[in-house]
Write an enzyme that holds these catalytic residues in place. Sequence first.
Site, PDB file in Angstrom:
ATOM      1  N   VAL A   1       0.845  -1.192   0.000  1.00 30.41           N
ATOM      2  CA  VAL A   1       0.000   0.000   0.000  1.00 30.41           C
ATOM      3  C   VAL A   1       0.885   1.248   0.000  1.00 30.41           C
ATOM      4  O   VAL A   1       1.740   1.434   0.862  1.00 30.41           O
ATOM      5  CB  VAL A   1      -0.934   0.018   1.226  1.00 30.41           C
ATOM      6  CG1 VAL A   1      -1.752   1.310   1.242  1.00 30.41           C
ATOM      7  CG2 VAL A   1      -1.857  -1.190   1.204  1.00 30.41           C
ATOM      8  N   LYS A   2       0.657   2.083  -1.000  1.00 26.39           N
ATOM      9  CA  LYS A   2       1.469   3.291  -1.167  1.00 26.39           C
ATOM     10  C   LYS A   2       0.738   4.474  -0.537  1.00 26.39           C
ATOM     11  O   LYS A   2      -0.442   4.719  -0.825  1.00 26.39           O
ATOM     12  CB  LYS A   2       1.689   3.527  -2.660  1.00 26.39           C
ATOM     13  CG  LYS A   2       2.865   4.383  -3.037  1.00 26.39           C
ATOM     14  CD  LYS A   2       3.038   4.319  -4.559  1.00 26.39           C
ATOM     15  CE  LYS A   2       4.208   5.145  -5.030  1.00 26.39           C
ATOM     16  NZ  LYS A   2       4.306   5.105  -6.510  1.00 26.39           N
ATOM     17  N   VAL A   3       1.445   5.193   0.340  1.00 25.74           N
ATOM     18  CA  VAL A   3       0.839   6.329   1.039  1.00 25.74           C
ATOM     19  C   VAL A   3       1.752   7.549   0.900  1.00 25.74           C
ATOM     20  O   VAL A   3       2.971   7.405   0.779  1.00 25.74           O
ATOM     21  CB  VAL A   3       0.587   6.026   2.529  1.00 25.74           C
ATOM     22  CG1 VAL A   3      -0.372   4.865   2.696  1.00 25.74           C
ATOM     23  CG2 VAL A   3       1.897   5.731   3.248  1.00 25.74           C
TER      24      VAL A   3
END
Length: 217
Positions: free
Chosen positions: A82-84
């Site tokens: 998951v890219k944040v």
Amino acid sequence: MQLFLDSTDVAQIRDLAATGLVDGVTTNPSLIAKSGRNMLEVIAEICEAVEGPVSAEVAAMESQAMLAEGRKLAGIATNVVVKVPLTKEGLIATRQFSAEGIQTNVTLCFSAAQALLAAKAGASYISPFIGRLDDHGAEGMDLISEIRAIYDNYDFDTEILAASIRNSAHVKEAALAGADCATIPTDVFEALFKHPLTEKGLQQFTADWAKTGQSIL
């Protein structure tokens, strides 16, 4: 150094993954928009094409909404990361994702101080944007070296994923600076195979072999 493809072109990803040299894939909202396709479908197809980590970015800006989106993305496949964004809200979400065993890629890093915070939050990967720093008159590769020194000082597990790579030289410099990974456009990946002296040498070898009149088979 691991090599990731920065792409949402599933056909190209499959083609290059067949070389056995692709370790993962990163995506972002801009690439998804250019593809004109449904994000969840694209991520699922990429996850089937490669065994390594596939970064899929949340769109929300508030931590609780990021958590909801990230959990949905992580449910697509076991290799989703998951890219944040590297914001206060993003790092709050990163810390919770870490507690839940969900891998994260903290993106849009432009300083060593930001990278330090991301590692403390439990980020799996940090993405310093080399090319964009170069565009603004800074030495992007210096940031890789600074982060490497800090992470080594404190034995952080966060991996340095050099991003905004523009050319083959950037890939080489990132490797020399100690980046764990680099995510690169497909055209730059293709360029890594090439050198004019390799082509020239092959032409000479081919011509000389033809003169022998021999066949190996």
